[in-house]
Write a protein that holds these residues in place. Structure first.
Motif, PDB file in Angstrom:
ATOM      1  N   GLU A  70      80.106 102.088  18.621  1.00  0.00           N
ATOM      2  CA  GLU A  70      81.430 102.090  18.601  1.00  0.00           C
ATOM      3  C   GLU A  70      81.720 100.621  18.585  1.00  0.00           C
ATOM      4  O   GLU A  70      82.787 100.251  17.684  1.00  0.00           O
ATOM      5  CB  GLU A  70      82.168 102.844  19.655  1.00  0.00           C
ATOM      6  N   ASP A 126      77.886 105.441  22.083  1.00  0.00           N
ATOM      7  CA  ASP A 126      79.201 105.327  22.527  1.00  0.00           C
ATOM      8  C   ASP A 126      79.189 104.781  23.780  1.00  0.00           C
ATOM      9  O   ASP A 126      78.673 105.502  25.000  1.00  0.00           O
ATOM     10  CB  ASP A 126      79.880 106.649  22.771  1.00  0.00           C
ATOM     11  N   ILE A 128      81.131 103.613  26.294  1.00  0.00           N
ATOM     12  CA  ILE A 128      81.832 104.306  27.281  1.00  0.00           C
ATOM     13  C   ILE A 128      82.643 105.222  26.345  1.00  0.00           C
ATOM     14  O   ILE A 128      83.579 104.848  25.444  1.00  0.00           O
ATOM     15  CB  ILE A 128      82.826 103.494  28.019  1.00  0.00           C
ATOM     16  N   ASP A 129      82.417 106.624  26.483  1.00  0.00           N
ATOM     17  CA  ASP A 129      83.252 107.399  25.990  1.00  0.00           C
ATOM     18  C   ASP A 129      84.275 107.913  27.059  1.00  0.00           C
ATOM     19  O   ASP A 129      84.051 108.182  28.257  1.00  0.00           O
ATOM     20  CB  ASP A 129      82.451 108.808  25.517  1.00  0.00           C
ATOM     21  N   GLY A 130      85.441 108.002  26.588  1.00  0.00           N
ATOM     22  CA  GLY A 130      86.581 108.358  27.681  1.00  0.00           C
ATOM     23  C   GLY A 130      87.213 106.893  28.179  1.00  0.00           C
ATOM     24  O   GLY A 130      87.375 107.024  29.480  1.00  0.00           O
ATOM     25  N   TRP A 264      79.475 108.978  17.026  1.00  0.00           N
ATOM     26  CA  TRP A 264      79.178 108.729  18.556  1.00  0.00           C
ATOM     27  C   TRP A 264      80.036 109.621  19.469  1.00  0.00           C
ATOM     28  O   TRP A 264      79.438 109.498  20.731  1.00  0.00           O
ATOM     29  CB  TRP A 264      79.202 107.147  18.955  1.00  0.00           C
ATOM     30  N   ASP A 265      81.251 109.913  19.040  1.00  0.00           N
ATOM     31  CA  ASP A 265      81.846 110.941  19.979  1.00  0.00           C
ATOM     32  C   ASP A 265      81.417 112.200  20.133  1.00  0.00           C
ATOM     33  O   ASP A 265      81.639 113.093  21.015  1.00  0.00           O
ATOM     34  CB  ASP A 265      83.476 110.753  19.834  1.00  0.00           C
TER      35      ASP A 265
END
Ligand SMILES: Nc1ncnc2c1ncn2[C@@H]1O[C@H](COP(=O)(O)OS(=O)(=O)O)[C@@H](OP(=O)(O)O)[C@H]1O
Ligand SMILES: [Mg+2]
Ligand SMILES: [Mg+2]
Ligand SMILES: [Mg+2]
Length: 324
Positions: A70, A126, A128-130, A264-265
């Motif tokens: 990302e 990802d 850090i997702d979120g 990646w999400d």
């Protein structure tokens, strides 16, 4: 040794170390540790550092594997990026066995610039997702997946803040989800909760209403006769929650017609749910296509459910979202 066992072990190591980075930052984040990207979304020192850590560990074992990540290093470069770069570098080096210098840090982050596609191996990360959940002190995860010829083969989700058991969240937090190939005695196999009627379901959705329409989800829930309140969680923790039976449906309903979901999400969460017995499609009931580049160009929205209720849920989604 089972197929892709080395990839699986390397991916677990990478995600665990990156999760450690996030936890360190989590306890001491200040405003200057965050920058706002062109699309107005936030990125923190931990996002950059976690991507550097994962990309470095992947490179050590698989130097020829391309990575779709990302983040990119633009805001860490030059004089203007020095303060942030220094923070990211020292954080990154707290979890790596061989420390990086400035140049290596930037190169490691930018190893995630692969455009994706349908041939051969590639990883997607990802870091850090979120991120918004991370900044709020709520749910986030580190997501990593290995895609070969467009199919997801290995995925790891590190969820440092996720309660081990939602019924007693105060007792223990921090979960790692790995797909595929359940292997060791330290691992617990998870399954989707069995459900035969969608009216009894709990559904998951984003916390942020600009990421998924809460209004349309409420209309779908009402059509299905669902009375339970939605479980709102940031990040791919939603996939994990459905995979282990905390919820039965995950709806991601497009808010903007032109938005393309990033691979990646979804790739890391996708395989965790698939292996736990779930079905994942878009709102048109099409399978997710990870072979078209960095985004899911051919898909709109996401619908995740148990196979027994997928048809009912898709019908309701299409009535509300597509007015069919
Ligand atoms: N308009 C729009 N529609 C759909 N999705 C979007 C949109 N804008 C951003 N994003 C992506 O949403 C990712 C996080 O969303 P989540 O639903 O997982 O979490 S949240 O509850 O909304 O925080 C988030 O991932 P991270 O940037 O890794 O946090 C984004 O990639
Ligand atoms: Mg982001
Ligand atoms: Mg994300
Ligand atoms: Mg992210």
């Amino acid at each position: 040794m089972s197929v892709l066992a080395i990839e699986r072990a390397v991916a677990i190591n990478a995600v665990l170390r990156a999760s450690k980075v996030c936890q360190k930052v989590f306890q001491s984040l200040v405003t200057s540790d965050t920058v706002i990207k062109k699309d107005r979304s936030p990125v923190t020192v931990a996002d950059f550092s976690a991507q550097a850590v994962v990309n470095t560990i992947l490179y050590e074992s698989f130097p020829n594997d391309p990575i779709v990540g990302e983040e990119e290093s633009g805001s860490l470069r030059g004089d203007s990026g020095k303060e942030l770069r220094d923070k990211v570098l020292s954080l990154t080096n707290t979890v790596l066995d061989t420390p990086l210098d400035d140049k290596e840090l930037l190169a490691a982050i930018d190893r995630g610039s692969y455009p994706g596609g349908s041939h051969g191996r590639m990883w997607t990360i990802d870091p850090i997702d979120g991120t918004m959940g991370f900044l709020r002190g709520e749910q986030f995860c580190v997501g990593l997946a290995l895609i070969i010829d467009g199919d997801v083969h290995i995925s790891v989700l590190g969820c440092p803040n996720l309660p081990v058991d939602f019924k007693s969240p105060e007792i223990e937090r921090g979960c790692l989800f790995v797909a595929r190939n359940f292997s060791s005695t330290e691992e617990t196999q998870i399954h989707m909760a069995d459900i035969s009627s969608s009216s009894a379901a709990t559904f998951c959705e984003s916390v942020v209403p600009t990421h998924s329409s809460h209004k349309e989800a409420a209309e779908i829930a009402s059509l299905l006769g669902i009375t339970k309140l939605p479980l709102r969680l940031d990040s791919m923790c939603k996939y994990a929650a459905v995979a282990r039976g905390d919820a039965n449906i995950y709806l991601r309903l497009p808010v903007r017609i032109d938005y393309e979901e990033n691979i990646w999400d979804h790739a890391p969460g996708f395989l965790v749910v698939k292996e736990a017995g779930g079905i994942i499609t878009d709102i048109h009931n099409k399978p997710l296509d990870f072979s078209l580049g960095r985004t899911l160009k051919a898909n709109k929205g996401i619908v995740v459910t148990h196979s027994k209720i997928h048809g009912q849920v898709i019908d309701a989604v299409q009535k509300v979202v597509l007015k069919q």
